[in-house]
Each structure stands twice: as C-alpha cells, then as structure tokens.
Scaffold this active site. Structure first.
Site, mmCIF file in Angstrom:
data_model
loop_
_atom_site.group_PDB
_atom_site.id
_atom_site.type_symbol
_atom_site.label_atom_id
_atom_site.label_comp_id
_atom_site.label_asym_id
_atom_site.label_seq_id
_atom_site.Cartn_x
_atom_site.Cartn_y
_atom_site.Cartn_z
ATOM 1 N N TYR A 54 4.167 -3.474 -5.876
ATOM 2 C CA TYR A 54 5.537 -3.670 -5.391
ATOM 3 C C TYR A 54 6.535 -2.651 -5.925
ATOM 4 O O TYR A 54 7.724 -2.735 -5.613
ATOM 5 C CB TYR A 54 5.998 -5.105 -5.703
ATOM 6 C CG TYR A 54 5.341 -6.113 -4.787
ATOM 7 C CD1 TYR A 54 3.963 -6.094 -4.598
ATOM 8 C CD2 TYR A 54 6.065 -7.053 -4.095
ATOM 9 C CE1 TYR A 54 3.337 -6.989 -3.760
ATOM 10 C CE2 TYR A 54 5.456 -7.962 -3.255
ATOM 11 C CZ TYR A 54 4.091 -7.921 -3.088
ATOM 12 O OH TYR A 54 3.479 -8.810 -2.250
ATOM 13 N N LYS A 107 -8.802 -8.391 -10.098
ATOM 14 C CA LYS A 107 -9.846 -7.706 -9.336
ATOM 15 C C LYS A 107 -10.325 -6.530 -10.193
ATOM 16 O O LYS A 107 -10.400 -5.378 -9.741
ATOM 17 C CB LYS A 107 -9.265 -7.241 -7.983
ATOM 18 C CG LYS A 107 -10.288 -6.789 -6.980
ATOM 19 C CD LYS A 107 -11.114 -7.902 -6.380
ATOM 20 C CE LYS A 107 -12.193 -7.336 -5.499
ATOM 21 N NZ LYS A 107 -13.203 -8.332 -5.067
ATOM 22 N N ASP A 114 -10.628 -12.894 -5.084
ATOM 23 C CA ASP A 114 -11.288 -13.368 -3.852
ATOM 24 C C ASP A 114 -11.979 -14.701 -4.107
ATOM 25 O O ASP A 114 -11.850 -15.653 -3.323
ATOM 26 C CB ASP A 114 -12.260 -12.310 -3.286
ATOM 27 C CG ASP A 114 -13.015 -11.525 -4.359
ATOM 28 O OD1 ASP A 114 -12.784 -11.766 -5.563
ATOM 29 O OD2 ASP A 114 -13.850 -10.684 -3.992
ATOM 30 N N ASP A 152 1.912 -13.243 -4.868
ATOM 31 C CA ASP A 152 2.609 -13.413 -3.591
ATOM 32 C C ASP A 152 1.673 -14.085 -2.589
ATOM 33 O O ASP A 152 2.021 -15.064 -1.926
ATOM 34 C CB ASP A 152 3.037 -12.021 -3.101
ATOM 35 C CG ASP A 152 4.037 -12.096 -1.962
ATOM 36 O OD1 ASP A 152 4.380 -13.215 -1.543
ATOM 37 O OD2 ASP A 152 4.467 -11.035 -1.483
ATOM 38 N N ASP A 169 1.427 -18.517 -1.072
ATOM 39 C CA ASP A 169 1.468 -19.042 0.298
ATOM 40 C C ASP A 169 0.230 -19.900 0.572
ATOM 41 O O ASP A 169 0.314 -20.942 1.227
ATOM 42 C CB ASP A 169 1.552 -17.900 1.322
ATOM 43 C CG ASP A 169 2.979 -17.411 1.530
ATOM 44 O OD1 ASP A 169 3.767 -17.456 0.551
ATOM 45 O OD2 ASP A 169 3.320 -16.978 2.645
#
Ligand code: NAI
Length: 350
Positions: free
Chosen positions: A131, A178, A211, A235, A239
C-alpha cells in the site's frame, strides 16, 4: 450543594465521505446525538467532492482539524480503479501514523448465519506493504510494484497485537504470511512477530500461510482468536471474515496511532446502492461505539451497543443486506427508539 460538573463536549472531525458515506454518517450522527453526549462536529470533505470544491483531494482544513482533535469519524471514500488519485484512506492512515487497523468480527443476535458465535479480532498493519503505492512501468508491458516491509512497523504492530491480547485476556495470535514465496519481506514480518511473541509467553502464538488461512477460516473460524496481518492480507481477510457475521454492512474498524484515531467501517463507498436509502449504517455505528470508548464515553458506548442488539433481536427494522426491508433512516429511528428504553448507568443507579 454540589455544583454538577458540566458534561464534556467532544470536538470530532467528521468526514462523511462519498457514495453511501453521507447517508450512513447522517444516521450515525443522529444516533450519537441521541445518547446525550455532547459533540461538536467539524465536518470536512475528502476525495473527488473535495477536489471539485477546493482543487485538493485532502484539503488542508481536514489535516488541521484531525491534528487539533486527534479523533475522526469517517465515512467511506471512493478510490478510482486502475488510475486517478491515490487512496485518501491510505494517505490519512500514513500521514497520522495510524499504524494499527483494528477490526473486531462478532455476530449480532438474531441474524441467521452459517457461523454463529464468531469472536475474532483482526489486527492489520496499516502503513506499509504493497500500500505504499510505489509503482512504475519498467518498459512498456512490464510494471514494477514495490512492497515495503520494515522491522520498525512489523515490530510495532506485533507489540500492539500482543499488548492488546494481554490487556483484554485474548488467548492466541496467528501471524498470517506468505514467507515461503516472499522470503525476505514476509520473512522479516515473521521474525519481528516471533521476537515480540517471545516476550508474551502468556499469549499462544502460531503462524499460517495466507492461502491456507482462507481455507482454515471458511472451514473453522473458531480455531482463531486474533489474526496479525500485513496491510494487503489484512484488507482481504477482513472482507472474508465479514461474511461470517452477515456481511460488510456490519463490521466496524478503527485506525489507531499513538495519539490519534480515525474510526471507519471496513466497507467501501458501495456506489451500487448509493443514494437509495438501503445502506446498512451498522458498521459505521459500531465504529462509532469504538470511538465512544476511545473518548471515555463507555456508558454511551454500552447503551448504543445494547440498542443495536435490541433492534437486531426484534428483526423488524433491519436493512436489506441482512434480510430486512427497512431503509437506512428507519433503521436509525429504531436504534434511537431502543436507546430511549436503555437508561444510562447514571440513571440506573437512581
Ligand atoms: P464496498 O465495500 O463499497 O462494496 C462491496 C459490496 O458490499 C457492494 O455490493 C455493496 O453494496 C455492499 N455494501 C458495502 N457496504 C454496505 C453497507 N453498509 N450496507 C449494505 N451493503 C453494503 O466495496 P467496493 O465496491 O469494492 O468498493 C467501492 C469503493 O469504495 C472503491 O472505490 C473502494 O476503493 C472504496 N473503498 C473505500 C474504503 C474506505 O473508505 N475505507 C474501504 C474499502 C473500499
């Protein structure tokens, strides 16, 4: 006779935002006013509307207002896709060093869900990662996008998470990463999280690949207590987790720094439903509950929270996204009616 101390007035920067922002913000302000807490709102534009009026996406008045008040309540602001101006949200978080994004995921009573009893806390690093928005075209057809991970920010967000866990009796933190692919950047994030975890032996610490975390969450969210994530993963996972408790219309958020905070919902400006009085103001209202606690108005926070629960239990004034037929304003009216039947702690003692 004792003179009664006048209630403190709180000056708050109010950013209505755009899309559904102004309609949900109006309702939330109406509910906050109904608590009896005294507010002075400094309303400021941001984003495309601000540019039209002031030729600035973040007018200097907005920066000055937050600098003065150190607390803001913010509606969502649209960020153009694939071009245009940079995200106002990201700029404000960075500018005011609001390094911790705090997103509690909890069910409300009365809402049918595949995942009852979820109580999950997402702690997202809020100032760096992908970001930082540093991108350039190397040659036509090849774009480089830079991800920044620093020891300072990774340690700071880990400290925030572990400190919160200890203070609030949370049991377990999973760092999400990751680092099998991004060995250096996510590797550094993990090393910082591990170093901080060592100082908090009373809090269990685990690590999951991002993942795998998605699959684990959908299979069994109850295995997690707190998730500690870099900016982008936080982020996305927020959701996903919103779906456990009824969707984006419900999940609140707080952007917290050392001495400044901006409270806003997890969701965006929802242009698909803007201006139609169907948006659910609950997520912003729950963010306002977090704000009330932050400004030491715990009694009002409890009352608003109870009023929200009452309205959800009654099921009669819910918005479309959670299976109801009420509009944004009617939901607000129902919360205010429930508030009136929810006496303050002060009154309850009488
Ligand atoms: P979104 O969160 O605005 O909407 C996703 C879906 O959820 C839409 O179908 C929308 O109708 C629904 N939804 C969201 N909030 C709702 C609510 N309160 N009540 C009922 N339904 C609701 O995400 P989207 O469409 O990806 O992004 C739209 C814009 O918002 C983009 O420009 C994005 O950059 C911006 N955005 C701004 C944020 C902020 O200001 N903090 C955060 C996230 C996105």
């Amino acid at each position: 006779m004792h003179a009664q101390a006048a209630a403190q007035e709180h000056t708050i920067t109010l950013i209505p935002g755009d899309g559904i922002g102004p309609e949900i913000t109006r309702v939330v302000v109406r509910i906050l006013e109904a608590t009896g807490v005294k507010f002075c709102w400094e309303e400021c534009l941001a984003g495309a509307e601000a540019f039209e009026r002031y030729q600035e996406y973040i007018p200097s008045d907005l920066y000055l207002s937050i600098e003065r008040n150190r607390v803001a309540l913010k509606g969502p602001v649209t960020t153009p896709i694939g071009g245009g101006f940079a995200s106002i949200n990201v700029i404000l978080r960075k500018h005011f060093e609001l390094y911790a994004n705090f997103r509690p995921i909890q069910n409300l009573p009365g809402l049918p869900t595949h995942y009852p009893g979820v109580d999950l806390l997402i702690i997202r690093e809020n100032t760096e990662g992908e970001y930082v928005g540093i991108e350039h075209e190397v040659v036509p057809g090849v774009v480089e996008s830079i991800k920044i991970i620093t020891e300072k920010a990774s340690t700071r967000i880990s400290e925030f998470a572990f400190n919160y866990a200890r203070k609030h009796g949370r049991k377990k933190i999973h760092a999400v990463h990751k680092a099998n692919i991004m060995k250096m950047s996510d590797g550094l994030f993990l090393r910082c999280a591990r170093a901080v975890a060592k100082k908090y032996p009373d809090v269990l610490y685990g690590e999951h690949l991002v993942d795998n975390t998605c699959m684990q969450l959908v299979t069994n969210p109850y295995q997690y207590d707190m998730l500690l994530l870099e900016n982008l993963y936080g982020d996305i996972i927020s959701d996903l987790c919103a779906a456990f408790v009824g969707g984006l219309g419900l999940v609140p958020g707080a952007n917290l720094g050392a001495d400044c905070a901006i409270f806003e919902a997890v969701h965006g400006s929802a242009p698909d439903i803007a201006g139609t009085n169907v948006a659910n103001p609950t997520a912003l209202l729950q963010s306002a509950v977090l704000m009330l606690r932050h400004i030491d108005e715990a009694d009002a926070a409890d009352r608003v929270h109870r009023a929200i629960e009452t309205v959800y239990e009654a099921k009669q004034s819910l918005t479309r996204d959670v299976g109801g037929t009420a509009g944004t304003n009617e939901f607000g009216d129902a919360v205010i009616a429930a508030l009136e039947h929810s006496p303050s702690a002060h009154n309850r003692l009488l």
